[in-house]
Design a protein around this motif. Structure first.
Motif, PDB file in Angstrom:
ATOM      1  N   LEU A   1     -56.447 -15.319  14.721  1.00 34.22           N
ATOM      2  CA  LEU A   1     -57.071 -14.225  15.470  1.00 34.22           C
ATOM      3  C   LEU A   1     -57.182 -12.936  14.650  1.00 34.22           C
ATOM      4  O   LEU A   1     -57.804 -11.973  15.102  1.00 34.22           O
ATOM      5  N   TYR A   2     -56.606 -12.916  13.461  1.00 29.44           N
ATOM      6  CA  TYR A   2     -56.755 -11.735  12.601  1.00 29.44           C
ATOM      7  C   TYR A   2     -58.229 -11.403  12.413  1.00 29.44           C
ATOM      8  O   TYR A   2     -58.642 -10.241  12.505  1.00 29.44           O
ATOM      9  N   ASN A   3     -59.043 -12.425  12.137  1.00 25.21           N
ATOM     10  CA  ASN A   3     -60.478 -12.201  11.929  1.00 25.21           C
ATOM     11  C   ASN A   3     -61.153 -11.649  13.177  1.00 25.21           C
ATOM     12  O   ASN A   3     -62.088 -10.841  13.083  1.00 25.21           O
ATOM     13  N   VAL A   4     -60.702 -12.081  14.326  1.00 23.56           N
ATOM     14  CA  VAL A   4     -61.280 -11.602  15.588  1.00 23.56           C
ATOM     15  C   VAL A   4     -60.906 -10.143  15.811  1.00 23.56           C
ATOM     16  O   VAL A   4     -61.759  -9.297  16.113  1.00 23.56           O
ATOM     17  N   PHE A   5     -59.626  -9.826  15.655  1.00 21.27           N
ATOM     18  CA  PHE A   5     -59.165  -8.459  15.903  1.00 21.27           C
ATOM     19  C   PHE A   5     -59.816  -7.451  14.957  1.00 21.27           C
ATOM     20  O   PHE A   5     -59.988  -6.284  15.313  1.00 21.27           O
ATOM     21  N   HIS A   6     -60.186  -7.892  13.753  1.00 21.73           N
ATOM     22  CA  HIS A   6     -60.749  -6.981  12.762  1.00 21.73           C
ATOM     23  C   HIS A   6     -62.266  -7.096  12.622  1.00 21.73           C
ATOM     24  O   HIS A   6     -62.836  -6.483  11.706  1.00 21.73           O
ATOM     25  N   ASP A   7     -62.913  -7.834  13.487  1.00 16.55           N
ATOM     26  CA  ASP A   7     -64.362  -8.024  13.389  1.00 16.55           C
ATOM     27  C   ASP A   7     -65.075  -6.807  13.982  1.00 16.55           C
ATOM     28  O   ASP A   7     -65.112  -6.620  15.199  1.00 16.55           O
ATOM     29  N   ASN A   8     -65.657  -5.978  13.119  1.00 11.86           N
ATOM     30  CA  ASN A   8     -66.285  -4.734  13.579  1.00 11.86           C
ATOM     31  C   ASN A   8     -67.502  -4.995  14.457  1.00 11.86           C
ATOM     32  O   ASN A   8     -67.766  -4.245  15.413  1.00 11.86           O
ATOM     33  N   ALA A   9     -68.266  -6.034  14.140  1.00 13.64           N
ATOM     34  CA  ALA A   9     -69.442  -6.347  14.960  1.00 13.64           C
ATOM     35  C   ALA A   9     -69.022  -6.735  16.371  1.00 13.64           C
ATOM     36  O   ALA A   9     -69.636  -6.313  17.362  1.00 13.64           O
ATOM     37  N   LEU A  10     -67.967  -7.530  16.455  1.00 15.44           N
ATOM     38  CA  LEU A  10     -67.466  -7.951  17.767  1.00 15.44           C
ATOM     39  C   LEU A  10     -66.912  -6.743  18.523  1.00 15.44           C
ATOM     40  O   LEU A  10     -67.176  -6.564  19.724  1.00 15.44           O
ATOM     41  N   ARG A  11     -66.179  -5.904  17.832  1.00 17.22           N
ATOM     42  CA  ARG A  11     -65.562  -4.737  18.474  1.00 17.22           C
ATOM     43  C   ARG A  11     -66.575  -3.683  18.882  1.00 17.22           C
ATOM     44  O   ARG A  11     -66.311  -2.878  19.787  1.00 17.22           O
ATOM     45  N   SER A  12     -67.733  -3.674  18.258  1.00 18.92           N
ATOM     46  CA  SER A  12     -68.759  -2.710  18.657  1.00 18.92           C
ATOM     47  C   SER A  12     -69.457  -3.132  19.942  1.00 18.92           C
ATOM     48  O   SER A  12     -70.092  -2.312  20.610  1.00 18.92           O
ATOM     49  N   THR A  13     -69.323  -4.408  20.284  1.00 17.30           N
ATOM     50  CA  THR A  13     -69.974  -4.930  21.487  1.00 17.30           C
ATOM     51  C   THR A  13     -68.996  -5.106  22.642  1.00 17.30           C
ATOM     52  O   THR A  13     -69.345  -4.911  23.806  1.00 17.30           O
ATOM     53  N   TYR A  14     -67.758  -5.480  22.308  1.00 19.92           N
ATOM     54  CA  TYR A  14     -66.762  -5.797  23.338  1.00 19.92           C
ATOM     55  C   TYR A  14     -65.485  -5.001  23.143  1.00 19.92           C
ATOM     56  O   TYR A  14     -65.083  -4.706  22.006  1.00 19.92           O
ATOM     57  N   ASP A  15     -64.839  -4.685  24.253  1.00 12.96           N
ATOM     58  CA  ASP A  15     -63.440  -4.284  24.232  1.00 12.96           C
ATOM     59  C   ASP A  15     -62.595  -5.542  24.346  1.00 12.96           C
ATOM     60  O   ASP A  15     -62.981  -6.502  25.026  1.00 12.96           O
ATOM     61  N   MET A  16     -61.439  -5.542  23.678  1.00 15.03           N
ATOM     62  CA  MET A  16     -60.581  -6.717  23.673  1.00 15.03           C
ATOM     63  C   MET A  16     -59.364  -6.485  24.553  1.00 15.03           C
ATOM     64  O   MET A  16     -58.635  -5.503  24.363  1.00 15.03           O
ATOM     65  N   TYR A  17     -59.172  -7.378  25.502  1.00 19.15           N
ATOM     66  CA  TYR A  17     -58.045  -7.317  26.424  1.00 19.15           C
ATOM     67  C   TYR A  17     -57.186  -8.570  26.246  1.00 19.15           C
ATOM     68  O   TYR A  17     -57.701  -9.657  25.974  1.00 19.15           O
TER      69      TYR A  17
ATOM     70  N   PRO B   1     -67.589  -6.439  27.907  1.00 20.72           N
ATOM     71  CA  PRO B   1     -68.644  -5.574  27.376  1.00 20.72           C
ATOM     72  C   PRO B   1     -68.234  -4.101  27.362  1.00 20.72           C
ATOM     73  O   PRO B   1     -67.573  -3.610  28.285  1.00 20.72           O
ATOM     74  N   LYS B   2     -68.619  -3.395  26.296  1.00 14.68           N
ATOM     75  CA  LYS B   2     -68.261  -1.992  26.128  1.00 14.68           C
ATOM     76  C   LYS B   2     -68.719  -1.129  27.303  1.00 14.68           C
ATOM     77  O   LYS B   2     -68.129  -0.076  27.585  1.00 14.68           O
ATOM     78  N   SER B   3     -69.767  -1.585  27.985  1.00 10.98           N
ATOM     79  CA  SER B   3     -70.318  -0.792  29.088  1.00 10.98           C
ATOM     80  C   SER B   3     -69.440  -0.837  30.331  1.00 10.98           C
ATOM     81  O   SER B   3     -69.674  -0.090  31.281  1.00 10.98           O
ATOM     82  N   GLN B   4     -68.415  -1.699  30.345  1.00 10.94           N
ATOM     83  CA  GLN B   4     -67.565  -1.862  31.518  1.00 10.94           C
ATOM     84  C   GLN B   4     -66.180  -1.261  31.269  1.00 10.94           C
ATOM     85  O   GLN B   4     -65.526  -1.598  30.284  1.00 10.94           O
ATOM     86  N   SER B   5     -65.759  -0.414  32.192  1.00  7.37           N
ATOM     87  CA  SER B   5     -64.416   0.162  32.081  1.00  7.37           C
ATOM     88  C   SER B   5     -63.392  -0.681  32.830  1.00  7.37           C
ATOM     89  O   SER B   5     -62.185  -0.551  32.587  1.00  7.37           O
ATOM     90  N   THR B   6     -63.862  -1.524  33.735  1.00  8.99           N
ATOM     91  CA  THR B   6     -62.987  -2.439  34.468  1.00  8.99           C
ATOM     92  C   THR B   6     -63.688  -3.791  34.594  1.00  8.99           C
ATOM     93  O   THR B   6     -64.901  -3.901  34.347  1.00  8.99           O
ATOM     94  N   TYR B   7     -62.940  -4.814  35.002  1.00  7.55           N
ATOM     95  CA  TYR B   7     -63.538  -6.121  35.249  1.00  7.55           C
ATOM     96  C   TYR B   7     -62.665  -6.904  36.206  1.00  7.55           C
ATOM     97  O   TYR B   7     -61.503  -6.550  36.440  1.00  7.55           O
ATOM     98  N   THR B   8     -63.233  -7.959  36.767  1.00  7.32           N
ATOM     99  CA  THR B   8     -62.494  -8.838  37.668  1.00  7.32           C
ATOM    100  C   THR B   8     -62.259 -10.168  36.969  1.00  7.32           C
ATOM    101  O   THR B   8     -62.876 -10.473  35.946  1.00  7.32           O
ATOM    102  N   ILE B   9     -61.383 -10.991  37.543  1.00 10.66           N
ATOM    103  CA  ILE B   9     -61.027 -12.244  36.900  1.00 10.66           C
ATOM    104  C   ILE B   9     -62.203 -13.209  36.835  1.00 10.66           C
ATOM    105  O   ILE B   9     -62.267 -14.083  35.964  1.00 10.66           O
ATOM    106  N   ALA B  10     -63.172 -13.062  37.763  1.00  8.61           N
ATOM    107  CA  ALA B  10     -64.319 -13.962  37.793  1.00  8.61           C
ATOM    108  C   ALA B  10     -65.592 -13.309  37.264  1.00  8.61           C
ATOM    109  O   ALA B  10     -66.686 -13.843  37.465  1.00  8.61           O
ATOM    110  N   ASP B  11     -65.479 -12.201  36.563  1.00  9.46           N
ATOM    111  CA  ASP B  11     -66.639 -11.474  36.046  1.00  9.46           C
ATOM    112  C   ASP B  11     -67.416 -12.356  35.063  1.00  9.46           C
ATOM    113  O   ASP B  11     -66.892 -12.755  34.023  1.00  9.46           O
TER     114      ASP B  11
END
Length: 444
Positions: A140-156, A96-106
């Motif tokens: 995964l091209y569609n995932v990497f370029h999905d603006n709606a997804l990217r507005s909600t999540y950061d991709m790691y 989630p965009k609201s998180q700057s860090t996360y854990t493996i079990a988040d």
């Protein structure tokens, strides 16, 4: 196998030789004893160590924008102080965009497995001292370029390889007292040459490295069954499902050495059948520089390899795929089963990952998925079959093998088969949340 390797080699060669974008995500990260406490050693710039076996790095907007339609993923694992075959994976984590860090079990992180590999038996003092794995992940091209997804999540991107150094500490020169086990590099290559872009606009993580067996991790007592439900708020077309699985259990008679058929069902319709392995491991012998009981000292025939192997140390694991032309809105059930699995001495597991991509008229978010906590027992039975679930049972219907309805119960969690002859029957179970699935029952 040789044809598949050739195609992957040509695929990557074409990428590198044409107008190519190269994205290096992780470079020579050092992994440590997976059983030890997380080390405090310095972490390469830009990476986060989630534990000794996994690093993660956020993809920048510039990197995501740079991905072209044909994408190859290259994993390179280097030998340090683990000389055995181990499991490794690559995950795409949606944070989630609201998180700057996360854990493996988040619990807020949505994760899909996009690649799996088996390390070879490597001695760091011999060459080759590293092994490459290449994957076609153009979907995964569609995932990497999905603006709606990217507005909600950061991709790691996460690169995982679990290793232990105990054998190497005594068997490999220079490893005494060391706990560094492997090095890992993750790189993407992409091009538009010869590419055709699909229009998928949704992503459904269904199972991510889910542990499955028939003795303490199953949705049907005594059987190797995983049942998962997912909900689609709108119809989806061209639903592509990606499946990764490997059986494990190195004990005598273990699941690593016996080939079993796997079956996947969507809404009780069989959509995928496969038996892992069945390929020659000879192309990967060169990477197995540490003597071991799998490869031995001399080359083996194709028949030798295919009589027992489920996977090859030094090889990537196949990503299996099936497509459904359309899925209606509402609840759907995925069921994966390995009916003949034994898990001798109650050892071993199947590790299973599944995700779906598709097209909807409405842009979909990444959906929450739930694993149905259901036990169906006893099976075989001489009288009653019980259904244990956190969700109440709406109805249970009994059918014979010809599909004729025999009896039905409502708002009860069991059904009586005592008046029927021995043989095979099928239950159609509906839970109050709308989950529907069938299950085979043997009447003894």
């Amino acid at each position: 196998m040789y044809k598949r390797l050739l195609l992957l080699s040509i695929f990557l060669s074409n990428l590198v030789s044409s107008q190519t974008t190269m994205t290096n995500v992780i470079s020579d990260a050092v992994y440590y004893d997976g059983y030890a406490a997380t080390v405090s050693n310095p972490v390469p710039s830009g990476l986060t160590r989630l534990n000794n076996a996994r690093y993660t790095r956020k993809l920048t907007d510039t990197e995501l924008d740079s991905f072209k339609a044909k994408i190859a993923m290259r994993v390179t694992i280097g030998a340090l102080c683990d000389n055995y075959d181990r499991l490794g994976e690559v995950f795409l984590a949606l944070v989630p965009k609201s998180q700057s860090t996360y854990t493996i079990a988040d619990p807020n992180v949505k994760r899909i497995e996009v690649g799996r590999y088996i390390t070879p038996f490597m001695n760091k003092n011999r060459t080759p001292s590293e092994v490459p794995y290449t994957y076609d992940i153009s979907n995964l091209y569609n995932v990497f370029h999905d603006n709606a997804l990217r507005s909600t999540y950061d991709m790691y991107m996460e690169l995982d390889v679990f290793g232990v150094p105990y054998a190497a500490q005594t068997q490999v020169l220079g490893c005494s007292g060391r706990i560094d086990v492997f090095s890992g590099t993750l790189t993407f290559f992409s091009t538009d040459t010869g590419a055709s872009v699909t229009d998928s606009n949704n992503l459904i993580p269904i199972l991510s490295y889910n542990r499955l067996n028939n003795y303490n991790s199953t949705d049907s007592t005594g059987e190797t069954v995983r049942i998962v439900t997912f909900n689609l708020p709108d119809p989806v077309t061209n639903a592509r499902f990606f499946v990764i699985s490997t059986p494990h259990g190195a004990n005598a008679g273990g699941e690593e050495y016996i080939r079993r058929q796997n079956y996947t069902y969507i809404d009780d319709v069989q959509v995928l059948t496969y038996t892992p392995g069945g390929t020659s491991c000879e192309p990967y012998r060169v990477y197995n520089t540490q003597g071991n009981g799998i490869y031995g000292n001399v080359a083996k025939t194709f028949a030798d390899w295919t009589s027992w192997n489920n996977w090859c140390p030094g090889n990537s694991v196949p990503i299996r795929e099936f497509t459904l032309p359309s899925l209606t809105a509402g609840n759907h059930t995925l069921k994966h089963t390995v009916p003949t699995a034994v898990f001798n001495q109650q050892q071993g597991d199947v590790y299973l990952s599944v995700y779906m991509q598709g097209k909807s008229n409405v842009t979909l978010d990444v959906k929450d998925i739930k694993t149905v906590d259901v036990n169906i027992y006893p099976n075989p039975t001489s009288d009653f079959v019980n259904v244990k679930s956190k969700v109440d049972v709406a109805s249970i219907t009994l059918f014979n093998v010809e599909g004729r309805k025999l009896t039905e119960t409502y708002r009860e969690n069991r059904i009586d088969l005592s008046s029927y002859s021995t043989g095979v029957y099928f239950l159609n179970i509906i839970l109050k949340d709308g989950t529907i699935f069938k299950h085979k029952i043997i009447k003894k």
